[in-house]
Enzyme design. Structure first.
Site, PDB file in Angstrom:
ATOM      1  CG  ASP A  40      -1.726   1.185   1.482  1.00 22.06           C
ATOM      2  OD1 ASP A  40      -1.847   2.013   0.569  1.00 22.06           O
ATOM      3  OD2 ASP A  40      -2.288   1.298   2.597  1.00 22.06           O
ATOM      4  CG  HIS A  75      -3.958   4.397   3.766  1.00 22.31           C
ATOM      5  ND1 HIS A  75      -4.131   3.302   2.960  1.00 22.31           N
ATOM      6  CD2 HIS A  75      -5.125   5.081   3.717  1.00 22.31           C
ATOM      7  CE1 HIS A  75      -5.345   3.339   2.418  1.00 22.31           C
ATOM      8  NE2 HIS A  75      -5.971   4.410   2.874  1.00 22.31           N
TER       9      HIS A  75
END
Lengths: 573, 573
Positions: free
Chosen positions: A212, A386
């Site tokens: 990610d 994130h």
């Protein structure tokens, strides 16, 4: 490992030992690279295909009138017999939102954790596809055999509960796909991301890591979700008398849990508004991802039975979306809730790029009504889901992949993530910043880009999937800038003479009552040009249309410096 | 001061001593409150009016096709004989940009510093208004008598050179208007904002302070412009071999000076691209605000004669504007400049809200071409031109105003600025968060809102000023979402029977070749409805138009869940 590294970085290849005549694993992203959203990755080995996620993207600014965007799956429909299943990493729209559309083209089994499938089921129900879709619930730690590949689900932390990473055990090696993740040492559900499993996989050898990149530009560590809870408690403590409203993402179950916890601690009832929030809370509490103390939740219509200091309202609209509950509250259009002076309103979210102005608009409206609004950086009322740079490095250090492919992000994020890996000593030729549709072929020894498959953005507008293309968008853009003028003239089929008209109708161009002269002169101008055609016995309708267009365009540009779309229509009579 | 403070905070009044029957000063903002840009404030005392600034605003997202927005000056045209002049605080668009339009309605003398007028003159020249406009150049420290008021210009720091604040000495007291400002202890031109003058004015007594609220939400101090220069030097030092490009605001002369300084230090030539950058550099160097060492500036066409390590290019486009030089470079459409791998490109600006995605787009394109892009928070390559909280408090502490009116900002900024003043002990009834057009009447003893004057947003579209209104915008919005369908039918003037048609033409709705069936069925559907009208001998064209509209609308919604604009046209023959 090898005495002679490949000297062809242009081909993006690196041989580490003698290549054996063996089948390669193919990795193809159909979405999620050089864009935010629409995440979808294909793994193909021989006759087996596994699909990771199937997300939607929100339309770009220039996609006027478009509701959402989904991946082009032409490659999959052509290889439909190979597909063993779709595995989902978590229940966010950018990972599951395209499924109702894509499953109509490729109806294959779907694998996901309990909450992910719960949220998916809400969608499938709306699309009347619940019965026609095969769903398999998995738990973190579980392994599922799909053809020659085995997919292992690994617990992670993210801004939605029940998120997983994947380790795909293939004949050529292990591929780790992180999904969206962060490292939260004090998560709300008590389970830290399964770092040990990533470590063990790394120890055994990871062939390819896909990780990610959303926050790859940000230094340091993302804060724990629990920090937000502490700030909620502080705000509740400091707000003993007034009503409290909290706007956040409906899928952020842990955030909602913390609001409910604070409400319970301070003896407040909780009402939920906004359709997606109501659905998410219902699904999450039914599946036990959300713990709501007895007699805490009340219906929005019951709020009138309580004093302000006994109430918390949880709502959608943290992005300033026009039709959301919070926007309607701010503009005074919500049926049940009016803002009162000194209401405490917490916007527990950061702006998704592009939404900054809508959020400001809502905040301004709420402030004008006297509310006390906590937003932006005023307090630490939001943390990202994130991983930042230090967490991304941790993931790289634990898995120690032979090859690395940054995923999920615009080019700038992928590129930053690549630089992080290089800073840790990884060879840049082992890192693949890929384009959508590029085929990365990997085996034990090497990885290289060998070709491309069709990819694209399929636009969904109302019921139409893919029927709006560039021409339609270009016309919408043109119409949005200067409006249009329709010129109609009836002409004799045989003689080519004017029977009636020309009439000019305009929309979105200029307020006609203010510009009567302009319109009269424009009409005279077109008539003049038509009469000249008549004199010359022109009978080609297309030619005459061209004359009308050019004449009017020049006249209008000269008078107004605007270029409305001009639509000449000739009626044969 | 008084034993009995007024007990009517609702009227926003506060009498501090016995009111004398004296004339009040009126303060009216025609722009700049609850919005970013369009700054314009009116001071009126008896028969004298002074106007402070005359700025434009950029269109909001929903103002489709609009080029720019200017203030409604109806109040001024009605009081044109009172107006003594327009005084300018600095040369940014949001302070001078509306002048070419407003001077056409009220042709009065304009006062400003040398650079401010220099930039204004570029504008007036384009509009062919240079000769018709009376301009007076002032220097900081100078006082100008305008009717019964005397305007004093006070040196400040801002992101453009030659910015001033104003002290307006009126018969009822001194009004201080900060303009846009920051406190820079190490400014590029060597002159710190004239803190001593603000202090002296405060000591003598300031009746009303109007102060810049743009950064009122931000804690701490804004960094000095000089910090950016140090970062430039560091980047130049670390980039010995490659070409360097810097994108920034063309009006930020001090920033440009620092790029030129760094270029000179490292022996690089400087080329300027982008129309507004070329103009600004020309004006600023002619007026000696920019020092360009001899043989440093080269023409863009000469760059080919130099190596990459000998070049710096300064360009517009720091906001990702589509037509700017940097955007065209990024997309490979610039005639003279191509991006090369390892070009160092510095975007020395922060995103103006709403521009985030355009900037990302440009950064992604540059990165894909291999450039090394420095943007966002990667380095400290930008500082704001506006005071943060500690500086705003300093201004309040120095001027110690009796009354305070936060200006320049959205409601959230004004409201934050008000709270700052309250935190310093100011009485909230002495602080006026005003709306545009509200009249604040002030005298030595009290201030109160007594009425309103007309205000508004006048939209400029091409040559049209104010001819695009809400109906036109609503139509543009509608057209942009779902496009349009034009239905034309020729009907017999007397019989009311169909002579030809109906024909349907669509634009921006659906790609017609893909939807031939849909269009055929739609036509059949409309024809059917028309035939029913014919049977019933309907002869009202308006009624028939209504039938066409409803029939088609229902059919299209049912088939596509879209609502294109439907334009029925009946041609009488």
């Amino acid at each position: 490992m090898t005495a002679k590294p490949a000297a062809k970085p242009k081909q993006r290849t690196k041989s580490r030992a003698k290549a054996k005549p063996k089948m390669n694993l193919k990795v193809i992203a159909l979405g999620g690279l050089d864009e935010i959203g629409k995440n979808m990755t294909v793994l193909e080995y021989g006759d087996d295909i596994i699909i990771i996620d199937c997300g939607l993207a929100f339309p770009e600014d220039d996609m006027l009138g478009i509701d959402l965007v989904i991946p082009d799956v032409t490659y999959l429909t052509k290889n439909i017999d190979k597909i063993k299943g779709i595995v989902l990493t978590h229940g966010h729209e950018d990972h599951i939102g395209a499924l109702p559309y894509i499953l109509k083209q490729i109806n294959v089994p779907v694998f996901g954790t309990l909450l992910t499938l719960g949220l998916l089921e809400n969608k499938l129900r709306e699309h009347k596809m619940l019965d026609s879709t095969t769903r398999h619930t998995v738990v973190p730690g579980e392994k599922v055999k799909l053809g020659q590949m085995v997919v292992e689900f690994i617990h992670t932390n993210h801004s939605i509960a029940d998120a997983v990473a994947l380790a795909i055990h293939t004949p050529v090696g292990v591929v780790v796909h992180t999904g969206d993740f962060k490292v939260d040492y004090t998560p709300i559900d008590g389970d830290v991301i399964d770092l040990q499993r990533f470590a063990a996989l790394g120890k055994e050898g990871v062939l390819l890591l896909m990780s990610d990149s959303t926050n790859a530009e940000r230094k340091g560590f993302t804060m724990s979700e629990k920090n937000v809870g502490k700030v909620f408690e502080k705000i509740f403590e400091e707000t003993p008398k007034n009503r409290i409203m909290v706007a956040t993402f409906s899928s952020n179950i842990h955030r909602i849990q913390q609001v409910i916890n604070a409400a319970y601690m301070y003896g407040r009832k909780v009402a939920i508004i906004g359709r997606s929030m109501v659905n998410a809370v219902k699904t999450a509490s039914e599946l036990d991802y959300l713990w709501i103390p007895p007699r805490t939740l009340i219906d929005i219509n019951e709020t009138r039975n309580y004093r302000d200091d006994q109430l918390v309202i949880i709502t959608t609209g943290s992005q300033g979306e026009t039709m959301s509950a919070l926007s309607r509250i701010a503009s005074g259009e919500h049926k049940q809730i009016n803002v009162k002076p000194d209401d405490k309103i917490i916007i527990s979210a950061s702006a998704i790029p592009g939404n900054e102005k809508s959020i400001s608009r809502v905040v301004n409206e709420l402030l004008k009504k006297g509310a006390n609004v906590v937003y932006g950086d005023i307090e630490d009322i939001h943390v990202s889901g994130h991983a930042r740079q230090e967490e991304l490095k941790l993931m790289l250090a634990l898995t120690k992949p032979k090859f690395f492919m940054p995923v999920h992000g615009e080019f700038m994020h992928l590129s930053c993530h690549k630089n992080l890996a290089i800073s840790m000593g990884m060879d840049k030729n082992d890192i693949f910043v890929m384009k959508l549709g590029e085929v990365l072929e990997v085996n034990k020894n090497e990885a290289k880009v060998t070709g491309t498959v069709p990819v694209g953005q399929i636009m969904v507008d109302g019921l139409g999937v893919g029927d709006v293309g560039n021409i339609v968008l270009r016309d919408r853009k043109h119409l949005s800038q200067d409006g249009l003028m329709v010129v109609v003239v009836s002409m004799d089929r045989e003689m080519g003479t004017i029977v009636s008209g020309p009439d000019i109708i305009s929309r979105g161009f200029v307020y006609v009552r203010e510009a009567e002269n302009l319109m009269d002169e424009a009409r005279a101008c077109v008539l003049d040009a038509l009469l000249k055609c008549e004199e010359k016995n022109v009978t080609s309708w297309n030619y005459i249309k061209g004359v009308i267009k050019d004449t009017l365009k020049n006249y209008i540009w000269q008078k107004t410096k605007r270029s409305p779309m001009i639509l000449p229509i000739i009626m044969e009579v």
